[in-house]
Design a protein around this motif. Sequence first.
Motif: not given
Length: 496
Positions: A25-41
Amino acid sequence: MFELHEVQRAVPLPSRYAAPASLDEAAELLSLHGAAARLIAGGTDLMLELSRGARSGVELLVDISGLPGLDRISYDGGRVTLGPLVTHADVIASARMRTAGLPLAQACLEVGSPPLRNRATVVGNIVTASPANDTISALMALGAAVTMTSVRGERTVPIAEFFAGFRQTVLEPDEIVTAIAFDALDGANRAHGRRGVFVKLGLRRAQAISVVHATVVVELDGGRVADLVVALGSVAPTIITVPEATELAAGRELADASADITAAACRAATPIDDIRGSAEYRSHTVGVVVDRAITALATGTEADRWPHQAPRLALTASAADTGPASTVLDEPGDTVTATVNGVQRSAAGAAGKTLMDWLRDDLGLTGTKEGCAEGECGACTVHLDGAAVFSCLVPAGRADGANITTVEGVASPAGDLHPFQQAMVDTGGAQCGFCTPGFVMSAVALLDEIAEPTAEQITVGLSGNLCRCTGYCSIIEAVHAASSDAAVHTAAGDRS
């Protein structure tokens, strides 16, 4: 009416937050939003970059820190694999890592302080890609490989190819680093096998960015060098290796080749002047740290300085396993619900805020202080799912479903002070009081973890907290006093 100077005003965090229920699901969100999304751990670097305006255009934080099972270190067939949520604290706590990946464990021990290490991930350290980041030289010398995953598939590259320049990587906006792997060290015999060591020079003992650091990994055959990797940090735009040193050492005894290896390392360094040191100083100290590394490996003493039971300030083996399953904060009215000091609390407005601000502004728990908002002073320390963390570096959305203790929840339900709180009163450790809540939270976590800590363990346990009144002696005395009080165990039981 007074108005803050621009340097005093933090840039608002992204207004949208999502904690997905799975890595897919995280990968799908990144794919959908591109550079506007940022992964955080862990977020210990990213939260700073966002608050300083160093990363623009980010509208959505995709937080995977609550996903279970991603904080595992596996040892299989001579290969060590770290999951994307493995923290520096996880590496330090792994007894097997101290042999299979000693340089990485030593590097992790040098990162920040215990509360920072409880959140900061090894993957995050390489993704930030600063040449000063300690774990990168260790992973470079160990010959690690980096696996990246997206909805488009998976790819793996050698870590040397992961970095594209100063603070630049080949990671695409829709990709997630899902694993770091390397061959385990096996050098139980000083004359045969593969061993390594990490050496760092900083300006202080904790919370120090490297002036220079180096990792040396050597493979010996009959006491002679069969292979050698020297990796250097803080001396070039990226972490670099020294191929010349490998050539000069081949077939020789390590001690005999020491001077040539050190000279080659000095020639490879191209440092700059900055606030931590001059180029001239760095050029000199490259030789010092490499010589120390070679000496340790040649004498078999590379692991001798590993501390006994380094404090983690955490009682849970994995904070991630108790985190939220799925959270989405899209609107100002979206609420976050957490168990805070044993009571379920809910409040809206968490998106775009740090955990520190949410606790203070929305729940009215003002005992948690803002001293630096950079994870440097420890005044905002709280316990998140059993681990001490700096709340200024945690997105507020991470609180959803979590168990949080602030300084207001340390005393017993009957109002009796925790033994450390009482000891702070008795020793005069509580002075101006601003830093006191953070010290209380760190000390309580230390005493819960180690009932009778040594002087060194106390120093390490409190290394993330600054006292501007210079009252460290009385605070350390308070920990000693509280550790001898049997009530510590009773208080710990009352809060469980």
